[in-house]
Design an enzyme around this catalytic site. Structure first.
Site, short mmCIF file in Angstrom:
data_model
loop_
_atom_site.label_atom_id
_atom_site.label_comp_id
_atom_site.label_asym_id
_atom_site.label_seq_id
_atom_site.Cartn_x
_atom_site.Cartn_y
_atom_site.Cartn_z
N ALA A 10 0.82 -1.21 0.00
CA ALA A 10 0.00 0.00 0.00
C ALA A 10 0.85 1.27 0.00
O ALA A 10 2.09 1.22 0.02
CB ALA A 10 -0.94 -0.01 1.20
N HIS A 11 0.17 2.42 0.02
CA HIS A 11 0.84 3.71 -0.08
C HIS A 11 1.77 3.97 1.11
O HIS A 11 1.48 3.60 2.25
CB HIS A 11 -0.16 4.85 -0.21
CG HIS A 11 -1.23 4.87 0.83
ND1 HIS A 11 -2.49 5.37 0.58
CD2 HIS A 11 -1.27 4.46 2.12
CE1 HIS A 11 -3.23 5.27 1.67
NE2 HIS A 11 -2.50 4.73 2.62
N ASN A 12 2.88 4.61 0.81
CA ASN A 12 3.85 5.10 1.80
C ASN A 12 4.60 3.98 2.53
O ASN A 12 5.28 4.24 3.53
CB ASN A 12 3.18 6.00 2.85
CG ASN A 12 2.38 7.11 2.22
OD1 ASN A 12 2.76 7.66 1.20
ND2 ASN A 12 1.24 7.43 2.82
#
Length: 298
Positions: free
Chosen positions: A223-225
């Site tokens: 997922a993001h980050n």
């Protein structure tokens, strides 16, 4: 056909060879399917199965005294090594079919994308605006690399991989959800391999990072980050939620789920189906739902 001497020369390992003689090998097969022209391997508790093998060459971690009692001992060339699977990993490259090269006519590469030397892009794949792909990277069929993503050298992206799609970010406004634009990107280091139908989301306001040597199995979601450290392996169906930091040398068992925002220390190991909701110390083995520590890795 490949000569045994050529195989031994190609494998950067110290081995002992019993009954060494000229042998032509035309492939590598499992211990139960190998025939008189094949190389195979047996290790640990599976060594006993080698006694009934017709393979021309058997790579094993057994000692000569054990093998001497096998009915096929004299007829077989035995390669003795502490890590038979590693030997075969090196040797198999001599028999692997080369991957297609060049840019397939059905691929779409944005004119602002930067492709290094010897980059291959498979059929029906797309490379977005501003993306940068390093030398020698192979991109399989149906792969989509979104805008501004950075992929290093000698990477392998198998079919259906998505790099740089938006992460899942919404904020409630009364009865509605407001989408949070994802303004970051994905940065992938060198020698990274990503299995079929895996997804690596772009960062929200920072970047999602896979460091050098990371290996993702099929159907992995990052997922993001998220940041994944050097040499970490995430096996099939692993799910890494947003903003989690996974250190170097971590191994996730199949279907592991990592909660968002946690830190997993270097060299940690997760069991099959683990649901990790808390930080994991370096070298720690965790398993279960929710995951709990079992031991420290040596």
């Amino acid at each position: 056909m490949t000569d045994l001497d050529d195989i031994l020369a190609a494998v950067p390992m110290t081995v002992d060879v019993l009954h060494r003689r000229p042998v032509a090998v035309d492939g590598i097969r499992s211990i139960d399917g190998a025939g008189p022209t094949h190389l195979t391997f047996a290790r640990g508790k599976h060594v006993a199965a080698a006694a009934g093998s017709e393979a021309a060459v058997i790579v094993t971690d057994a000692d000569a005294a054990t093998l001497a009692g096998f009915p096929n001992f004299a007829a077989t060339v035995w390669v003795l090594t502490e890590n038979p699977r590693l030997f075969v990993a090196h040797a198999a490259g001599l028999f692997d079919r080369p991957r297609p090269q060049g840019i397939h006519p059905s691929a779409v590469v944005d004119p602002t994308a930067q492709l290094g030397a010897d980059v291959a892009v498979g059929p029906l794949s797309s490379i977005g605006a501003g993306a940068r792909i390093g030398d020698g990277t192979w991109i399989g069929p149906g792969v989509h690399v979104y805008r501004d993503a950075v992929i290093g050298e000698r990477c392998v992206l198998h079919g259906g991989v998505i790099i740089g799609g938006d992460g899942f970010g919404f904020e409630r406004d009364g009865e509605q959800w407001v989408k949070i634009p994802h303004l970051g990107t994905v940065i992938i280091g060198d020698d990274v391999e990503i299995g079929a139908n895996s997804c690596v989301d772009r960062g929200t306001f920072g970047d999602t990072v896979l460091e050098d040597g990371v290996k993702l199995d099929n159907l992995v979601h990052v997922a993001h980050n998220v940041r994944v450290g050097t040499g970490t392996v995430l096996t099939a169906n692993t799910m890494v939620a947003g903003s989690t930091v996974i250190g170097p040398g971590v191994w996730s068992g199949p279907s592991t789920s990592f909660m968002n925002g946690i830190t997993v220390g270097a060299g940690a190991f997760t069991g099959l189906g683990a649901v990790v909701i808390k930080d994991v110390e370096p070298g720690q083995v965790v398993a279960g739902v929710p995951a709990k520590p079992i031991e420290k890795r040596k």
